[in-house]
Write a protein that holds these residues in place. Sequence first.
Motif, PDB file in Angstrom:
ATOM      1  N   THR A  66       0.863  -1.170   0.000  1.00 12.17           N
ATOM      2  CA  THR A  66       0.000   0.000   0.000  1.00 12.17           C
ATOM      3  C   THR A  66       0.908   1.231   0.000  1.00 12.17           C
ATOM      4  O   THR A  66       2.132   1.117   0.161  1.00 12.17           O
ATOM      5  N   ARG A  67       0.336   2.390  -0.166  1.00 16.09           N
ATOM      6  CA  ARG A  67       1.152   3.615  -0.118  1.00 16.09           C
ATOM      7  C   ARG A  67       1.890   3.713   1.219  1.00 16.09           C
ATOM      8  O   ARG A  67       3.075   4.028   1.271  1.00 16.09           O
ATOM      9  N   LYS A  68       1.154   3.395   2.300  1.00 15.99           N
ATOM     10  CA  LYS A  68       1.762   3.439   3.636  1.00 15.99           C
ATOM     11  C   LYS A  68       2.927   2.454   3.730  1.00 15.99           C
ATOM     12  O   LYS A  68       3.966   2.755   4.313  1.00 15.99           O
ATOM     13  N   GLY A  69       2.767   1.274   3.152  1.00 18.91           N
ATOM     14  CA  GLY A  69       3.831   0.272   3.155  1.00 18.91           C
ATOM     15  C   GLY A  69       5.030   0.697   2.341  1.00 18.91           C
ATOM     16  O   GLY A  69       6.173   0.498   2.752  1.00 18.91           O
ATOM     17  N   ALA A  70       4.784   1.295   1.178  1.00 21.20           N
ATOM     18  CA  ALA A  70       5.882   1.768   0.349  1.00 21.20           C
ATOM     19  C   ALA A  70       6.653   2.875   1.069  1.00 21.20           C
ATOM     20  O   ALA A  70       7.882   2.893   1.055  1.00 21.20           O
ATOM     21  N   GLU A  71       5.931   3.785   1.687  1.00 24.05           N
ATOM     22  CA  GLU A  71       6.601   4.869   2.438  1.00 24.05           C
ATOM     23  C   GLU A  71       7.425   4.310   3.594  1.00 24.05           C
ATOM     24  O   GLU A  71       8.538   4.765   3.848  1.00 24.05           O
ATOM     25  N   ALA A  72       6.898   3.289   4.281  1.00 20.16           N
ATOM     26  CA  ALA A  72       7.639   2.670   5.382  1.00 20.16           C
ATOM     27  C   ALA A  72       8.908   1.991   4.871  1.00 20.16           C
ATOM     28  O   ALA A  72       9.955   2.044   5.510  1.00 20.16           O
ATOM     29  N   ALA A  73       8.829   1.372   3.699  1.00 16.58           N
ATOM     30  CA  ALA A  73       9.996   0.699   3.127  1.00 16.58           C
ATOM     31  C   ALA A  73      11.088   1.690   2.755  1.00 16.58           C
ATOM     32  O   ALA A  73      12.277   1.346   2.781  1.00 16.58           O
ATOM     33  N   LEU A  74      10.704   2.913   2.435  1.00 17.33           N
ATOM     34  CA  LEU A  74      11.670   3.916   1.994  1.00 17.33           C
ATOM     35  C   LEU A  74      12.234   4.735   3.150  1.00 17.33           C
ATOM     36  O   LEU A  74      13.184   5.486   2.956  1.00 17.33           O
ATOM     37  N   GLU A  75      11.651   4.594   4.351  1.00 19.29           N
ATOM     38  CA  GLU A  75      12.176   5.317   5.514  1.00 19.29           C
ATOM     39  C   GLU A  75      13.559   4.787   5.860  1.00 19.29           C
ATOM     40  O   GLU A  75      13.860   3.614   5.654  1.00 19.29           O
ATOM     41  N   ALA A  76      14.379   5.649   6.392  1.00 20.57           N
ATOM     42  CA  ALA A  76      15.710   5.224   6.846  1.00 20.57           C
ATOM     43  C   ALA A  76      15.549   4.188   7.946  1.00 20.57           C
ATOM     44  O   ALA A  76      14.653   4.284   8.775  1.00 20.57           O
ATOM     45  N   GLY A  77      16.376   3.214   7.950  1.00 20.30           N
ATOM     46  CA  GLY A  77      16.264   2.213   8.996  1.00 20.30           C
ATOM     47  C   GLY A  77      17.106   1.087   8.696  1.00 20.30           C
ATOM     48  O   GLY A  77      17.509   0.176   9.096  1.00 20.30           O
TER      49      GLY A  77
END
Length: 77
Positions: A66-77
């Motif tokens: 989902t958009r939320k999942g894609a954004e989470a995958a792109l967060e630094a970590g």
Amino acid sequence: MTALSPRQRALARQALGFPNARNKSFRNRFLASYRAGDYDHWLRLVDEGLADHGPIIKGMVRFWLTRKGAEAALEAG
């Protein structure tokens, strides 16, 4: 901010086509066997609203973020 496990982050980034030379996402899909270990990681992402999936066909399931999942995958970590 949504915390992903290291394996979930790796799977999500793979679904988006990372890493690549252009450092840009060019897809949003991951095909997993429902018997393999990755399937369980993807189901957790679905439960958290970070991914969705299609039906099991010939033992395989197509997942996408989902958009939320894609954004989470792109967060630094």
